[in-house]
Design an enzyme around this catalytic site. Sequence first.
Site, short mmCIF file in Angstrom:
data_model
loop_
_atom_site.label_atom_id
_atom_site.label_comp_id
_atom_site.label_asym_id
_atom_site.label_seq_id
_atom_site.Cartn_x
_atom_site.Cartn_y
_atom_site.Cartn_z
N GLU A 240 -28.67 1.31 -21.07
CA GLU A 240 -28.24 1.35 -22.46
C GLU A 240 -26.97 0.55 -22.73
O GLU A 240 -25.93 1.15 -23.09
CB GLU A 240 -28.03 2.79 -22.94
N GLU B 268 -36.39 7.44 -20.50
CA GLU B 268 -35.74 8.63 -21.05
C GLU B 268 -36.44 9.05 -22.34
O GLU B 268 -36.73 8.21 -23.19
CB GLU B 268 -34.25 8.39 -21.38
C1 GCO Z 1 -28.16 8.12 -22.85
C2 GCO Z 1 -28.06 8.25 -21.41
C3 GCO Z 1 -28.16 9.65 -20.91
C4 GCO Z 1 -27.94 10.76 -21.92
C5 GCO Z 1 -29.18 11.08 -22.69
C6 GCO Z 1 -29.01 12.20 -23.70
O1 GCO Z 1 -29.19 7.77 -23.34
O2 GCO Z 1 -27.17 8.38 -23.52
O3 GCO Z 1 -28.87 7.39 -20.72
O4 GCO Z 1 -27.17 9.62 -19.98
O5 GCO Z 1 -27.50 11.89 -21.30
O6 GCO Z 1 -29.58 9.96 -23.39
O7 GCO Z 1 -28.06 11.85 -24.64
#
Ligand code: GCO
Length: 494
Positions: free
Chosen positions: A221, A401
Amino acid sequence: MSIPTRRLLGRAALSATAAARTGGRPGAATAAAAGTADGCEDPAEDTDAETTAAPAGGLRFPLGFGWGAATSAYQIEGAAKEDGRGESVWDTFSRTPGRTRNGDTGDVAADHYHRYAEDLDLMRDLGLRSYRFSISWPRILPDGAGAPNQRGLDFYRRLVDGLHERGIAPMATLFHWDLPQALQDAGGWESRDVAHRFADYAEIVFRALGDRVPTWLTINEPKTVVQNGYLWGHHAPGRQDPAAAYLVAHHLQLAHGLAVGALRATGAGRIGPALNLHPCYPADDSAEAARAARLYDGYENRLYLDSVLKGSYPQDVLADLGADSRMVRGIRDGDLATISAPVDLLAVQYYTPIYVTADGGTTRRWPTSEADWQQIYPDGMYDILTRVTRDYGPIPLTVTENGLPTPDTLAADGTVDDTGRISFLRDHLAAAHRAVTAGVPLESFHVWSLLDNFEWAEGYDQRWGLVYVDYPTQRRVLKRSAHWYRTVIADNGL
Ligand code: GCO
């Protein structure tokens, strides 16, 4: 310059009145104005919402589908001062008063560094086929450069060996936000040199673990580092400097490309970026909203997708930033060729759509979760997956994710009843299945997260795991969703 938002919508925006004011889907006129060719998603195209909202079963995923779960180093490992680990920007940030909820830090987190064997057994018991984790840069290079710390490399060696022993494919992210503090002190991602330090670090890790890790992800990200770290200051390093933010974006993209080159030089495994993508929809039928959504999409999605997959930054974003911006001045000849070195897969992280108003602001349309930046909209999963395939070609995709925080408590009978997580995942998996049916080459899906963990500025208040962590004892308890997911995996579908 228009400034995008990610998980930054104020709590006020959550009010029922706001939701009611903006309820309903954009009409056909909006769809025609926004179109899909311009990069904005068209929710009105999506006529099959019922399948997504209430899957009736019978959704089988492709044979060999990679059912997984994801974590990241700083969020679960703890052991912040052990075995030679150096400091990261998140150690500094979380230990600074007022930066995280309750002053929480990742010093202990879910103590995974010590309990990894137990966690590997949990993964096996769930039937996971893929585990996405991240490697802590400051465990490998405590000072950001120089000789690697063998004890750090050994930990990840034990972890990947343990995965193989249990028949689980490792998927390793090289950078999930824990920049060595020493490199921050040397300028952080504002410094072009840090992109080269990242490539050096990547090469060390590829040489040490490349024979055991089939799939690598470069930067997790980049957009969140840019927005939360440099625009709004909610994340490390806590800056509010729009000019620096987009120079940082370029250097993160450059670091990605340099790491791809390093992998090719050492010849091991597949590699790609991990991007959180947000479908951006116009909030109303006006041409202004369509235009604003298009630019918003540039900042949220195309900045990262186009540079890697097309070898160019989107012109509308560059024009909006301006020729004198630090980012535009920071792009050197050859950078985009480096950034667009061919990748083997694209990792997509999907949590929420964004509705963009005529004035370039945002509004809400769907219910949120405990994370106030999130709107629960499973069709967005379908939209973003099909859009990537349509606009960028049939590159293999993995969802790395998807999830939500729920108000989980450990009942006296030892159970954790997180039915909200089950319906969320069921609906998003159904949307992903629909994308597969539409021809999207999706090969795996990772729930965020395997375990409850340190949710950055939110500390430990939000619980995102399939597995409940009782922090005082570090006891792990499978939530109801974990039992459900085990069945999904065993059935290869819903
Ligand atoms: C993000 C990260 C994760 C977070 C998840 C929930 O996307 O921010 O990759 O580390 O914990 O997304 O917010």
